[in-house]
Scaffold this motif. Structure first.
Motif, PDB file in Angstrom:
ATOM      1  N   GLY A 196       0.781  -1.231   0.000  1.00  0.00           N
ATOM      2  CA  GLY A 196       0.000   0.000   0.000  1.00  0.00           C
ATOM      3  C   GLY A 196       0.813   1.281   0.000  1.00  0.00           C
ATOM      4  O   GLY A 196       0.255   2.371   0.203  1.00  0.00           O
ATOM      5  N   PHE A 197       2.123   1.173  -0.262  1.00  0.00           N
ATOM      6  CA  PHE A 197       2.952   2.375  -0.305  1.00  0.00           C
ATOM      7  C   PHE A 197       2.820   3.052  -1.668  1.00  0.00           C
ATOM      8  O   PHE A 197       2.944   2.417  -2.716  1.00  0.00           O
ATOM      9  CB  PHE A 197       4.417   2.042  -0.020  1.00  0.00           C
ATOM     10  N   ASP A 198       2.597   4.355  -1.627  1.00  0.00           N
ATOM     11  CA  ASP A 198       2.472   5.149  -2.850  1.00  0.00           C
ATOM     12  C   ASP A 198       3.823   5.701  -3.302  1.00  0.00           C
ATOM     13  O   ASP A 198       4.017   5.972  -4.480  1.00  0.00           O
ATOM     14  CB  ASP A 198       1.512   6.324  -2.618  1.00  0.00           C
ATOM     15  N   ILE A 199       4.730   5.899  -2.355  1.00  0.00           N
ATOM     16  CA  ILE A 199       6.046   6.458  -2.644  1.00  0.00           C
ATOM     17  C   ILE A 199       7.094   5.691  -1.844  1.00  0.00           C
ATOM     18  O   ILE A 199       6.902   5.427  -0.651  1.00  0.00           O
ATOM     19  CB  ILE A 199       6.139   7.952  -2.264  1.00  0.00           C
ATOM     20  N   GLN A 200       8.192   5.340  -2.492  1.00  0.00           N
ATOM     21  CA  GLN A 200       9.361   4.787  -1.810  1.00  0.00           C
ATOM     22  C   GLN A 200      10.552   5.680  -2.124  1.00  0.00           C
ATOM     23  O   GLN A 200      10.823   5.986  -3.290  1.00  0.00           O
ATOM     24  CB  GLN A 200       9.649   3.355  -2.264  1.00  0.00           C
ATOM     25  N   LEU A 201      11.258   6.115  -1.088  1.00  0.00           N
ATOM     26  CA  LEU A 201      12.433   6.959  -1.258  1.00  0.00           C
ATOM     27  C   LEU A 201      13.669   6.174  -0.833  1.00  0.00           C
ATOM     28  O   LEU A 201      13.768   5.727   0.320  1.00  0.00           O
ATOM     29  CB  LEU A 201      12.307   8.238  -0.431  1.00  0.00           C
ATOM     30  N   SER A 202      14.605   6.008  -1.780  1.00  0.00           N
ATOM     31  CA  SER A 202      15.793   5.192  -1.538  1.00  0.00           C
ATOM     32  C   SER A 202      17.049   5.884  -2.065  1.00  0.00           C
ATOM     33  O   SER A 202      16.983   6.893  -2.774  1.00  0.00           O
ATOM     34  CB  SER A 202      15.645   3.821  -2.221  1.00  0.00           C
ATOM     35  N   GLY A 203      18.183   5.320  -1.715  1.00  0.00           N
ATOM     36  CA  GLY A 203      19.485   5.796  -2.188  1.00  0.00           C
ATOM     37  C   GLY A 203      20.402   4.608  -2.377  1.00  0.00           C
ATOM     38  O   GLY A 203      20.122   3.708  -3.146  1.00  0.00           O
ATOM     39  N   HIS A 204      21.518   4.613  -1.650  1.00  0.00           N
ATOM     40  CA  HIS A 204      22.441   3.483  -1.555  1.00  0.00           C
ATOM     41  C   HIS A 204      23.342   3.294  -2.783  1.00  0.00           C
ATOM     42  O   HIS A 204      24.533   3.010  -2.634  1.00  0.00           O
ATOM     43  CB  HIS A 204      21.669   2.182  -1.279  1.00  0.00           C
ATOM     44  N   THR A 205      22.813   3.426  -3.993  1.00  0.00           N
ATOM     45  CA  THR A 205      23.567   3.073  -5.195  1.00  0.00           C
ATOM     46  C   THR A 205      24.554   4.147  -5.632  1.00  0.00           C
ATOM     47  O   THR A 205      25.491   3.859  -6.360  1.00  0.00           O
ATOM     48  CB  THR A 205      22.619   2.812  -6.381  1.00  0.00           C
ATOM     49  N   HIS A 206      24.332   5.385  -5.225  1.00  0.00           N
ATOM     50  CA  HIS A 206      25.118   6.541  -5.699  1.00  0.00           C
ATOM     51  C   HIS A 206      25.013   6.702  -7.211  1.00  0.00           C
ATOM     52  O   HIS A 206      25.793   7.443  -7.810  1.00  0.00           O
ATOM     53  CB  HIS A 206      26.591   6.421  -5.305  1.00  0.00           C
ATOM     54  N   GLY A 207      24.089   5.981  -7.838  1.00  0.00           N
ATOM     55  CA  GLY A 207      23.984   6.001  -9.291  1.00  0.00           C
ATOM     56  C   GLY A 207      25.180   5.376  -9.971  1.00  0.00           C
ATOM     57  O   GLY A 207      25.338   5.456 -11.190  1.00  0.00           O
ATOM     58  N   GLY A 208      26.037   4.713  -9.189  1.00  0.00           N
ATOM     59  CA  GLY A 208      27.296   4.183  -9.709  1.00  0.00           C
ATOM     60  C   GLY A 208      28.455   5.125  -9.434  1.00  0.00           C
ATOM     61  O   GLY A 208      29.620   4.729  -9.498  1.00  0.00           O
ATOM     62  N   GLN A 209      28.158   6.385  -9.165  1.00  0.00           N
ATOM     63  CA  GLN A 209      29.107   7.435  -8.779  1.00  0.00           C
ATOM     64  C   GLN A 209      30.032   7.873  -9.914  1.00  0.00           C
ATOM     65  O   GLN A 209      30.202   9.062 -10.131  1.00  0.00           O
ATOM     66  CB  GLN A 209      29.935   7.020  -7.558  1.00  0.00           C
ATOM     67  N   PHE A 210      30.689   6.922 -10.601  1.00  0.00           N
ATOM     68  CA  PHE A 210      31.570   7.310 -11.710  1.00  0.00           C
ATOM     69  C   PHE A 210      31.658   6.158 -12.710  1.00  0.00           C
ATOM     70  O   PHE A 210      31.398   5.007 -12.386  1.00  0.00           O
ATOM     71  CB  PHE A 210      32.973   7.694 -11.213  1.00  0.00           C
ATOM     72  N   TYR A 211      31.979   6.539 -13.950  1.00  0.00           N
ATOM     73  CA  TYR A 211      32.199   5.521 -14.980  1.00  0.00           C
ATOM     74  C   TYR A 211      33.454   4.730 -14.642  1.00  0.00           C
ATOM     75  O   TYR A 211      34.422   5.281 -14.143  1.00  0.00           O
ATOM     76  CB  TYR A 211      32.370   6.168 -16.360  1.00  0.00           C
ATOM     77  N   PRO A 212      33.493   3.399 -14.920  1.00  0.00           N
ATOM     78  CA  PRO A 212      32.456   2.563 -15.520  1.00  0.00           C
ATOM     79  C   PRO A 212      31.532   1.906 -14.491  1.00  0.00           C
ATOM     80  O   PRO A 212      30.715   1.071 -14.847  1.00  0.00           O
ATOM     81  CB  PRO A 212      33.273   1.511 -16.258  1.00  0.00           C
ATOM     82  N   ALA A 213      31.669   2.288 -13.205  1.00  0.00           N
ATOM     83  CA  ALA A 213      30.844   1.676 -12.161  1.00  0.00           C
ATOM     84  C   ALA A 213      29.359   1.918 -12.402  1.00  0.00           C
ATOM     85  O   ALA A 213      28.521   1.127 -11.957  1.00  0.00           O
ATOM     86  CB  ALA A 213      31.258   2.219 -10.796  1.00  0.00           C
ATOM     87  N   THR A 214      29.017   2.983 -13.127  1.00  0.00           N
ATOM     88  CA  THR A 214      27.616   3.280 -13.419  1.00  0.00           C
ATOM     89  C   THR A 214      26.954   2.136 -14.184  1.00  0.00           C
ATOM     90  O   THR A 214      25.762   1.870 -14.003  1.00  0.00           O
ATOM     91  CB  THR A 214      27.507   4.585 -14.222  1.00  0.00           C
ATOM     92  N   TYR A 215      27.710   1.465 -15.029  1.00  0.00           N
ATOM     93  CA  TYR A 215      27.154   0.350 -15.804  1.00  0.00           C
ATOM     94  C   TYR A 215      26.948  -0.881 -14.910  1.00  0.00           C
ATOM     95  O   TYR A 215      25.948  -1.589 -15.030  1.00  0.00           O
ATOM     96  CB  TYR A 215      28.072   0.004 -16.968  1.00  0.00           C
TER      97      TYR A 215
END
Length: 272
Positions: free
Chosen positions: A203-222
């Motif tokens: 029943g959650f309408d929104i989940q707010l997360s992080g943790h990944t840093h988006g990969g932070q820098f290439y090539p870790a982003t992939y």
């Protein structure tokens, strides 16, 4: 990371396949410039505005969602102060920090997060995995001393939105015992962008997360995209949303190439 690339170019040139010195110098220059850019980019907070349309919303509001500040040996008052300045510039109704306020590379004292007292907006924080490393009790104490509300397997209501803070775990089932009213707007703070389908079903309408840093820098982003299907950005499914921020701080090398210090400004709007 980019230091290893410099070493790789050197070894490749000296041992495996010598290349003209001009080419080697050019490659090394590119790597050095990327590193300098990465350090500079990792210290500038970027605001990303996003609209979320919710059918049960009783009052429109603005949330600043940040994560992964990683206060520790490398990140101290400077980046926190820039973050607070940006928060006050946006002037949201509320700020939510979805974990990893601390890094774990140093102990956290009672006044470590006092810069956040300068925020003109109330702040909510739910711990992530790194908050356990320096002693979670010390992190929570420092957060509360900075006037930050800590939701550690707890909930609260703010402007008609039910906000739930689920502490970090890769296996949430053993600790997620919230009773939700599906006719209201329910928001979950959960550090890791996992189990979204199950949280939607709850029943959650929104989940707010992080943790990944988006990969932070290439090539870790992939690589991070392979580890986490929802690695960065805003996602929508079955009229529910998941926002995964790239985070404010850095983990390991203090650089960002291909990502930014991400401050998500979430505009919650009524769905007609």
């Amino acid at each position: 990371m980019y230091g290893f690339l410099v070493l790789a170019v050197f070894l490749f040139n000296c041992i495996i396949c010598p290349i003209p010195i001009e080419y080697a110098k050019f490659l090394l220059l590119i790597i050095v410039l990327l590193y300098i850019y990465g350090i500079h980019n990792a210290r500038h907070v970027k605001i990303n505005e996003k609209n979320l349309y919710l059918k049960n919303l009783t009052e429109e509001m603005t949330i600043v969602h940040i994560s992964d500040i990683h206060v520790g040996s490398l990140i101290r008052d400077s980046l926190m102060r820039k973050t607070v300045e940006k928060i006050n510039e946006v002037n949201p109704d509320i700020v939510i920090i979805s974990g990893d306020l601390a890094d774990g590379t140093c102990s956290i004292g009672p006044n470590h997060f006092d810069v956040f007292k300068e925020s003109n907006s109330p702040i909510i924080f739910t711990p992530g995995n790194h908050d356990d490393y320096p002693d979670l009790e010390c992190v929570i104490n420092a957060a509360e001393n900075a006037k930050i509300t800590v939701l550690n397997n707890e909930s609260m209501k703010f402007k008609g939105v039910n906000i739930y803070g689920l502490p970090f775990s890769f296996y949430h089932n053993s600790q997620c015992n919230f009773n939700l009213n599906k006719n209201e707007t329910n928001l979950l703070i959960y550090h890791v962008p996992m189990n979204w389908d199950e949280f939607i079903e709850m029943g959650f309408d929104i989940q707010l997360s992080g943790h990944t840093h988006g990969g932070q820098f290439y090539p870790a982003t992939y690589f991070i995209k392979r580890m986490f299907p929802y690695s960065r950005g805003l996602f929508e499914k079955n009229r529910s949303y998941l926002n995964v921020t790239d985070g404010i701080g850095t983990f390991g090398p203090p650089i960002r190439v291909g990502t930014h210090c991400d401050m998500s400004v979430l505009k919650l709007k009524r769905k007609n």
